[in-house]
Write a protein that holds these residues in place. Sequence first.
Motif, PDB file in Angstrom:
ATOM      1  N   VAL A  73       0.855  -1.192   0.000  1.00  0.00           N
ATOM      2  CA  VAL A  73       0.000   0.000   0.000  1.00  0.00           C
ATOM      3  C   VAL A  73       0.890   1.240   0.000  1.00  0.00           C
ATOM      4  CG1 VAL A  73      -1.920  -1.137   1.161  1.00  0.00           C
ATOM      5  CG2 VAL A  73      -0.176   0.012   2.528  1.00  0.00           C
ATOM      6  N   SER A  74       0.353   2.335  -0.523  1.00  0.00           N
ATOM      7  CA  SER A  74       1.171   3.548  -0.650  1.00  0.00           C
ATOM      8  C   SER A  74       0.326   4.796  -0.462  1.00  0.00           C
ATOM      9  CB  SER A  74       1.845   3.573  -2.027  1.00  0.00           C
ATOM     10  OG  SER A  74       2.671   4.712  -2.161  1.00  0.00           O
ATOM     11  N   ASP A  75       0.993   5.876  -0.044  1.00  0.00           N
ATOM     12  CA  ASP A  75       0.310   7.161   0.107  1.00  0.00           C
ATOM     13  C   ASP A  75       1.360   8.271   0.161  1.00  0.00           C
ATOM     14  OD1 ASP A  75      -1.722   8.950   0.301  1.00  0.00           O
ATOM     15  OD2 ASP A  75      -2.431   8.327   2.279  1.00  0.00           O
ATOM     16  N   ILE A  76       0.885   9.523   0.075  1.00  0.00           N
ATOM     17  CA  ILE A  76       1.763  10.702   0.087  1.00  0.00           C
ATOM     18  C   ILE A  76       1.226  11.704   1.099  1.00  0.00           C
ATOM     19  CG2 ILE A  76       2.738  12.588  -1.292  1.00  0.00           C
ATOM     20  CD1 ILE A  76       2.124  10.883  -3.797  1.00  0.00           C
ATOM     21  N   THR A  77       2.107  12.345   1.824  1.00  0.00           N
ATOM     22  CA  THR A  77       1.703  13.435   2.717  1.00  0.00           C
ATOM     23  C   THR A  77       2.715  14.569   2.612  1.00  0.00           C
ATOM     24  OG1 THR A  77       0.881  13.941   4.943  1.00  0.00           O
ATOM     25  CG2 THR A  77       2.957  12.739   4.807  1.00  0.00           C
ATOM     26  N   TYR A  78       2.357  15.719   3.181  1.00  0.00           N
ATOM     27  CA  TYR A  78       3.254  16.873   3.132  1.00  0.00           C
ATOM     28  C   TYR A  78       3.783  17.190   4.528  1.00  0.00           C
ATOM     29  CZ  TYR A  78      -0.387  19.780   5.200  1.00  0.00           C
ATOM     30  OH  TYR A  78      -1.309  20.314   6.060  1.00  0.00           O
ATOM     31  N   ILE A  79       4.964  17.806   4.590  1.00  0.00           N
ATOM     32  CA  ILE A  79       5.579  18.239   5.848  1.00  0.00           C
ATOM     33  C   ILE A  79       6.078  19.661   5.666  1.00  0.00           C
ATOM     34  CG2 ILE A  79       7.415  17.820   7.531  1.00  0.00           C
ATOM     35  CD1 ILE A  79       7.019  14.931   5.544  1.00  0.00           C
TER      36      ILE A  79
END
Length: 391
Positions: free
Chosen positions: A230-236
């Motif tokens: 599974v994969s996902d993207i987030t911001y910092i």
Amino acid sequence: MVGKYKKYDRSFKRDVVKLSYEKNDVKQLAEELGILPSLLSRWRNEYLNFGEGSFPGSGYVRVNPEQKIVFELEKKSKGSQIRFEILKNASPYVHQGKLEVYKFIKKNEKKYSIAEMCRVLEVGNGRYLRWKYNGVSDKQKQIALLKGEIKSIFLDFKKYQGGNKITQVLNNRGYKISRRQVSFYMKELGLRKIAKRKFIATTDSNHTYYTSPNVVNRVFKANIPSKVWVSDITYIQTKNGFLYLTIIMDLYDRKIIGWSLGNHLTTLKTTLPAWEMAIVNRKVSNGLIFHSDRGVQYANKAFTNKLDSYGCIRSMSRKADHLDNAVSESFFSSFKRELINKKDKLLTQKKMKEEIFDYIENWYNKKRRHSTLNYKTIEEFNSINNFEESF
């Protein structure tokens, strides 16, 4: 010598002194009463200085009646200062249980009164003395050991897990203990988990690329490695702009097998480098299901062609349904709670990259205990199941 070892009470001394003022010959009066003239002179001097406050007896301070109120106020003030000092110095031990409090009292016996310390710290004087002379009971030793385990697990979880999970870890280690007991000891130790904070995730699904059906369908379990990724993207946010973190996780052991950090949300900076790391760290099996949201970074031709070249089965969440990718969301929730939200100021991108590397590679993948793995680390889980990485 006459009267050397004889003791006289307060009233006798006071009456003799008053009588001496009525006589002309003090020496003669002393001889008549069978006391030393020097002793009578000392009594007279004391009475002259302290009046009715004279001859208080052994252990009491002589105070002039005119100064008695001031003396009492000073005494109370000094007592308050001592009690405050005891509380201040003992504060690190108060929440660690009676045993630690007893140790504090014993260590400070020469500095403060035992009775005063017991009174201020609300422990029985008799119980403390029995502990001091008889030592620690077997039950107290067991409780102290258990508290040490609870504190260690709490810190292993970076203060983000409460009594339920700590109880499960303890029971897995062979302890027979209830949730209620763990909560009681946590309260005594002053351990409180840090509350979760919400964060915003970003997904750009406004595109014309083909989106795959939801093959995973919220079944976030895999009985073998490389069956479902599974994969996902987030911001910092950082001092000098945003970083975008892309992760790929194997559902078998919850390990982050691939990840990338970039300054832009392009496929070349997000999903492709994360994929390249994943296939280096773990072998791609036939029929691997790759699950993600419907973001353009996953749906575009460059990335879908890469998946197709490895014979992967594509799976995507339904539109605007974050629960369809709940495992990835859960990772980012823990990641931001345990690392990002703890910062009281923004870091530079360089420093943030260093801390993210340490979190994923040294903490999450190696030391963190996972509830889905029965509170084992990833390495412990794989060791039990005889799984070794293939490179």
